[in-house]
Design an enzyme around this catalytic site. Structure first.
Site, PDB file in Angstrom:
ATOM      1  N   TYR A  53       0.912  -1.237   0.052  1.00  0.00           N
ATOM      2  CA  TYR A  53       0.340   0.165  -0.028  1.00  0.00           C
ATOM      3  C   TYR A  53       1.205   1.454  -0.223  1.00  0.00           C
ATOM      4  CZ  TYR A  53      -3.623  -3.056   1.622  1.00  0.00           C
ATOM      5  OH  TYR A  53      -4.601  -4.160   1.485  1.00  0.00           O
ATOM      6  N   THR A 242     -22.749   2.646  -2.449  1.00  0.00           N
ATOM      7  CA  THR A 242     -22.820   3.806  -1.674  1.00  0.00           C
ATOM      8  C   THR A 242     -23.933   4.533  -2.234  1.00  0.00           C
ATOM      9  OG1 THR A 242     -21.376   4.992  -2.764  1.00  0.00           O
ATOM     10  CG2 THR A 242     -20.730   4.090  -0.548  1.00  0.00           C
TER      11      THR A 242
END
Length: 352
Positions: A53, A242
């Protein structure tokens, strides 16, 4: 939120986990600090990160997320004792030669990666150390089918487990886990651990959400019977669940900017499939029909599932974090759950 035990380990975590892979790419260090402060304040004690990451992965941001977390810990004496830290060793190279020179994941690779993570995190121990994706060939990250012709494994599961055991014995790791795994992999890791007295995997971090319930076809039984916890990642389908893409789609002037799905590389992956957005729109509509936001429906589905030990939420702001945590109080009726299953029967798992 009552603490949850990961598998049969002694690691206790909050049932919501803070995913951090946006730190260092979409999220600045300052904003990441604010998010971590707020998460701890609200009772989330479990952070998940990885050596590769931030994402989307680039050589320039390799290790950036762990570095940010390490700086946050260093700036807050006492915080390390409150946080359960999970990180991951990257599997064989998936177009990321900056992680390591070889194409596999040798014992030396695992050790070097763990030591690098410890330095960046500025800690002496990682509470849960996971293999990010299998060293052997498996169908994952949008690949649906196992193909034995693609097998190029170099390091046996036994050797991988022995190496993880060495890290545990040295006090650098408390518990071990897997990610993006299959039933075979979980069974083999557990079998070898029990046969040779090696660390037993505590958890598996796999995708689990309304548009990817592939876990419910074999992995659920495997992990329940073997006592291995699910860390559910992408519970919002990288934002599809969402509702923010319902009207605009993923591209074009009206599409949300600065999100993971605004990156062309992510649009080409499983979450960018037209079928994934189509299915998400129906789940989002279902939420609204029952007086819920799409986010509440998607998160409550994971939060209340017996299959899930802890749900990993990735956010880019404190406001998003609060919205996701507030959904903890949402309960889904049997009617809603039945309608969810009906939609799954029709649309299956387009985010798989």
């Amino acid at each position: 939120m009552n603490p949850v035990r990961l598998g049969r380990s002694d690691v206790l975590v909050s049932p919501i986990c803070l995913g951090t892979m946006t730190f260092g790419e979409q999220v600045s260090e300052r904003d990441a600090f604010a998010i971590m402060d707020r998460a701890l304040e609200r009772g989330v004690n479990f952070w998940d990160t990885a050596e590769m990451y931030a994402v989307p992965a680039r050589a320039e941001t390799y290790g950036a997320t762990e570095t940010i977390i390490g700086r946050w810990l260093a700036a807050r004496p006492g915080a390390r004792a409150q946080v359960v830290l999970a990180s991951k060793v990257a599997g064989p190279s998936r177009g990321m030669p900056w992680i390591r020179e070889g194409k596999g994941m040798t014992a030396a690779d695992i050790i070097a990666s763990c030591e690098g993570s410890l330095r960046r995190l500025q800690t002496e121990v990682i509470d849960l150390y996971q293999i990010h994706w299998p060293e052997r060939h498996v169908p994952a990250f949008g690949n649906l089918y196992y193909d034995p012709a693609k097998e190029v494994t170099q390091t046996s599961i036994h050797e991988q487990l022995q190496t993880l055991a060495q890290l545990v014995q040295q006090g650098k790791v408390r518990a071990v886990g897997l990610s993006n795994e299959t039933p075979y992999g979980v069974h083999e890791f557990v079998r070898l651990a029990e046969q040779y007295g090696l660390p037993r995997v505590a958890s598996v971090q796999n995708p689990y959400c309304l548009i990817n319930r592939s876990w419910d076809n074999a992995m659920d039984e495997t992990c329940d019977r073997l006592g291995v916890g699910l860390l559910a990642y992408s519970p919002l389908g990288v934002g599809l669940l969402t509702g923010k893409y319902d009207q605009s789609g993923l591209t074009g002037p009206a599409a949300p900017q600065g999100t993971r799905l605004s990156y062309p590389s992510v649009q080409k992956q499983r979450w960018g499939r037209p079928e994934a957005l189509e299915a998400a729109r129906h789940y989002n509509a279902l939420a609204r029909e029952h007086g819920l936001t799409p986010t509440q429906l998607a998160l409550a589905f994971c939060y209340r599932s017996w299959r899930v030990a802890s749900t990993i939420i990735g956010v880019t702001s404190v406001a998003q974090l609060d919205e996701n945590l507030d959904a903890w109080g949402v309960q889904l009726s049997e009617e809603v759950l039945t309608q969810i299953d009906a939609l799954r029967w029709k649309y299956r798992d387009p985010g798989q």
